[in-house]
Design an enzyme around this catalytic site. Structure first.
Site, PDB file in Angstrom:
ATOM      1  N   CYS A 152       0.840  -1.204   0.000  1.00  8.84           N
ATOM      2  CA  CYS A 152       0.000   0.000   0.000  1.00  8.84           C
ATOM      3  C   CYS A 152       0.874   1.253   0.000  1.00  8.84           C
ATOM      4  CB  CYS A 152      -0.982  -0.007   1.178  1.00  8.84           C
ATOM      5  SG  CYS A 152      -2.298   1.233   0.994  1.00  8.84           S
ATOM      6  N   ASP A 223      -3.786   1.393  10.064  1.00  8.04           N
ATOM      7  CA  ASP A 223      -4.985   2.236  10.140  1.00  8.04           C
ATOM      8  C   ASP A 223      -5.585   2.208  11.537  1.00  8.04           C
ATOM      9  OD1 ASP A 223      -4.852   1.380   7.075  1.00  8.04           O
ATOM     10  OD2 ASP A 223      -5.819   3.332   7.305  1.00  8.04           O
TER      11      ASP A 223
END
Ligand code: RUB
Length: 335
Positions: A152, A223
């Site tokens: 990512c 996250d």
């Protein structure tokens, strides 16, 4: 003095109903849409944008009624919270901005405004300096000739790899393309522009590359980090962690203080965002086919070598103690 739960109960629910007549400035609505539509993305950027948007909202309030202003800001916070459900950074960015501002004792609009703006500046500055500190700790785990893999687009993981490249010779990086949004394209470009020798690979090549190319370490962002050390990050992270463990390759999660969640006990409580089918393929070209597009997944503590924070590396199993110390020290109040 009111607790955070009493002041901001909506933080702990998904009841983000906004007062009907609230009208927000255009710039604020643009930030809300930007986060929802992923023009503003990545847990850190989302948190800082939300915090700055609330500060701007405080500055835009033209009335003189303290309670009205508080309601206006809390309505803005609710709208921001409704944009993306998984990254706790968003919630924490809001918490550090609004709960960090002193509502108790402050009874005039001017002082409240100053307090919100100040809390936002504090949060944004701390969140940026945390990236530097993590890059320093993380790069210290590498040496000349190290090969790393990342998944990512994490600003902290990218900074860590770029810093290692400044310190050592022969750093090589592999960046997964990260389907379906291809955030790995951003990573590959960022690493290349920092002078890193970087290869982009398809997600499913991760294990093979780790084995054949002698990957020494994996660095990813986060996250949400739960109290039991489970990490929510971009979908695919957990498979890479599993492969890394199988191959005996250290798997590091870069996580600043506001990626931790004092009230999410374990991965089963994380709301995993699901996005539309069209991000995977054109559904009209696949009659009769259903699509499922979860965009985050959960990596258990047992598959994580350590979580690198601005204070240094901690074992994922030790998250709860770290969070209690850190949040009470940083925030100065019970969560
Ligand atoms: C981004 C993603 C990143 C983390 C950490 O997902 O999963 O790894 O947010 O990013 P999305 P950072 O693109 O869906 O927002 O380290 O920059 O905070």
């Amino acid at each position: 003095m009111k607790t955070i739960k009493e002041r901001m109960p909506y933080i702990y629910t998904s009841d983000w109903h906004v007062t009907k007549e609230t009208v927000f400035p255009k710039a604020f609505s643009e930030t809300v849409d930007g986060i929802r539509e992923m023009r503003i993305r990545g847990a850190g950027r989302i948190a800082r944008s939300a915090s700055k948007a609330l500060a701007a909202l405080a500055e835009s309030y033209g009335g003189s009624d303290f309670s009205e202003m508080a309601e206006f800001l809390h309505d803005g916070a609710k709208l921001l919270l409704s944009t993306r459900p998984t990254a706790v950074s968003l919630k924490n960015g809001i918490l550090f901005t609004l709960a960090g501002a002193k509502e108790d004792g402050v009874k005039n609009v001017g002082d409240y405004r100053k307090s919100v703006v100040g809390a936002s500046e504090w949060f944004c500055e701390k969140s940026v300096s945390a990236i530097d500190a993590i890059a320093k700790h993380g790069s210290g785990l590498l040496c000349d000739g190290s090969t790393v893999l990342t998944h990512c687009n994490s600003s902290v993981a990218v900074s860590t790899i770029a810093r290692a490249n400044e310190m050592y010779d022969g750093i090589r990086a592999f960046a997964t393309e990260t389907r379906p949004w291809n955030q790995g394209h951003i990573t590959a470009r960022e690493l290349a522009s920092s002078g890193v020798d970087v290869n982009m690979i398809v997600d499913s090549a991760a294990r093979h590359i780790m084995e054949r190319e002698g990957v020494d370490a994996v660095f990813v962002g986060a996250d949400t980090i739960c109290m039991d050390g489970t990490v929510a990050n971009k979908v695919g992270t957990s498979q890479i962690a599993l492969a890394a463990m199988d191959l005996g390759i250290p798997f590091y999660v870069c996580g600043e203080f506001y990626k931790f969640s004092p009230d999410i006990k374990s991965g089963s409580y994380v709301v995993v965002e699901e996005r539309g089918a069209s991000e995977i393929a054109d559904p009209f070209k696949f009659p009769g086919v259903k699509f499922k597009n979860p965009v985050f997944d959960l990596t258990p503590a047992r598959n994580i070598t350590s979580i690198i924070t601005e204070d240094g590396a901690i074992r994922a199993e030790k998250v709860a103690g770290f969070v209690k110390r850190k949040f009470s020290r940083v925030m100065g109040f019970e969560m």
